[in-house]
Design an enzyme around this catalytic site. Structure first.
Site, PDB file in Angstrom:
ATOM      1  N   GLU A   1       0.812  -1.223   0.000  1.00 12.87           N
ATOM      2  CA  GLU A   1       0.000   0.000   0.000  1.00 12.87           C
ATOM      3  C   GLU A   1       0.844   1.271   0.000  1.00 12.87           C
ATOM      4  O   GLU A   1       0.510   2.247  -0.668  1.00 12.87           O
ATOM      5  CB  GLU A   1      -0.955  -0.007   1.198  1.00 12.87           C
ATOM      6  CG  GLU A   1      -2.106  -0.989   1.078  1.00 12.87           C
ATOM      7  CD  GLU A   1      -1.728  -2.419   1.378  1.00 12.87           C
ATOM      8  OE1 GLU A   1      -2.528  -3.325   1.095  1.00 12.87           O
ATOM      9  OE2 GLU A   1      -0.610  -2.630   1.913  1.00 12.87           O
TER      10      GLU A   1
ATOM     11  N   HIS B   1     -10.713  -5.846   8.402  1.00 10.88           N
ATOM     12  CA  HIS B   1     -11.558  -5.688   7.218  1.00 10.88           C
ATOM     13  C   HIS B   1     -12.825  -4.887   7.499  1.00 10.88           C
ATOM     14  O   HIS B   1     -13.705  -4.817   6.640  1.00 10.88           O
ATOM     15  CB  HIS B   1     -11.956  -7.057   6.660  1.00 10.88           C
ATOM     16  CG  HIS B   1     -10.832  -7.823   6.036  1.00 10.88           C
ATOM     17  ND1 HIS B   1      -9.780  -8.307   6.769  1.00 10.88           N
ATOM     18  CD2 HIS B   1     -10.593  -8.182   4.749  1.00 10.88           C
ATOM     19  CE1 HIS B   1      -8.943  -8.949   5.965  1.00 10.88           C
ATOM     20  NE2 HIS B   1      -9.408  -8.875   4.731  1.00 10.88           N
TER      21      HIS B   1
END
Length: 326
Positions: free
Chosen positions: A62, A131
């Site tokens: 990321e 998540h």
């Protein structure tokens, strides 16, 4: 009028397709965004139609994804990067906060940073750890970043268009449990301003203010309250930075009560800033303290417990009742 009923996910897909088609400088980058079409299929079919140079599958890194997007923006591109899940954004937080957010000011306004960071966020889908986070306050606190979240398909379509066209970096939070909710999208209408709040339901007794996944819950709460003779107005904030305080103020001056709702923990959440500002602006109009409903100040729980953690209809209606009792 090109009005079509589509899911929020499909609206995002169509919006990204239009952005790619309109401007050759628009690129999409992220983990599995190309061949797979994204975990939630938001970029489905885009690599096939626009090629691997425009829709780019990246390594699982990321920080590298956002860092590369910053470099591309410096060279005149308009990258749209996907962070696969909310909890995965933190390896990129350094790039976002120390580079992306500050580059424009560091260059005395001579350098623009037209980068969109897409982040599916929030709970309600029974996912595993990392998540189901709601980290929007961490980004709204950072000067130089715009932070938005649509609650419906029409807003998803138009807000993505506006985010891609913005010369400022935009953190675009997508409420993942609303991806499959359908609504009408007019692809030829004139949208409102990206950071303007919208009154989703009018009322006279109390204002509920929310954004993203909680707007639907607040609309359901307002409908339930109506059956008990209570008239509740719902304001869809749409933007967490900047916040359209004028629209909230106008509503609160009418209803004289405010409850702010978000999935993120109440402690240091965006609701705290709204409560403080509206108390300052509307002190002599308020007939009750501004109340907040949100997640608990605890790590997000396992999936089997998330419905106990997330603000639901009962907790919102309880706050409505407490406010009206003053």
């Amino acid at each position: 009028m090109a009005v079509e009923k589509m899911s929020l996910a499909k609206a995002l897909n169509e919006s990204l397709r239009k952005a790619l088609d309109t401007d050759p400088k628009v690129l999409i980058m992220g983990e599995d965004v190309g061949k797979l079409g994204g975990v939630f299929r938001i970029t489905d079919g885009l690599q096939k139609d626009f090629g691997e140079d425009r829709v780019i599958d990246t390594p699982l890194a990321e920080s590298g994804i956002v860092g590369t997007a910053i470099g591309l923006a410096l060279r005149g591109y308009r990258p749209v990067v996907e962070i696969q899940f909310d909890g995965f954004v933190f390896p990129a937080y350094d790039q976002i906060v120390t580079q992306l957010a500050k580059m424009h000011a560091r260059a005395l306004g001579k350098v623009k940073m037209p980068v969109v960071v897409r982040i599916p966020y929030g709970g309600g889908i029974g996912a595993v750890e990392h998540h189901s986070e709601s980290p929007e306050a961490l980004f709204a606190h950072v000067a130089g970043l715009k932070v938005v979240s649509p609650s419906n398909a029409s807003d998803a379509y138009w807000m993505m268009q506006q985010a891609v066209q913005s010369d400022d970096p935009v953190i675009f939070f997508e409420p993942k449990r609303r991806y499959w909710d359908k609504g009408e999208v007019d692809t030829e209408s004139i949208p409102g301003a990206l950071h303007a709040a919208a009154v989703a339901r009018t009322g006279t007794d109390l204002t509920l203010a929310a954004y993203g996944p909680m707007v639907k819950v607040c609309l359901e709460a307002a409908a339930a309250a109506q059956e008990e003779g209570k008239s509740v107005e719902v304001v869809d904030l749409r933007s967490m930075s900047p916040i359209d305080f004028d629209t909230i103020q106008a509503s609160v001056e009418k209803t004289r009560r405010l409850v702010v709702v978000h999935e993120a923990p109440v402690f240091y959440g965006s609701g705290a800033e709204i409560a403080a500002r509206i108390t300052e602006r509307c002190f002599y109009h308020l007939e009750a303290p501004v109340l907040r409903v949100g997640g608990y100040h605890a790590p997000y729980p396992p999936a089997r417990l998330e419905e106990e953690y997330l603000p639901g209809l009962d907790r919102v209606l309880d706050a409505v009742d407490r406010s009206l009792a003053y």
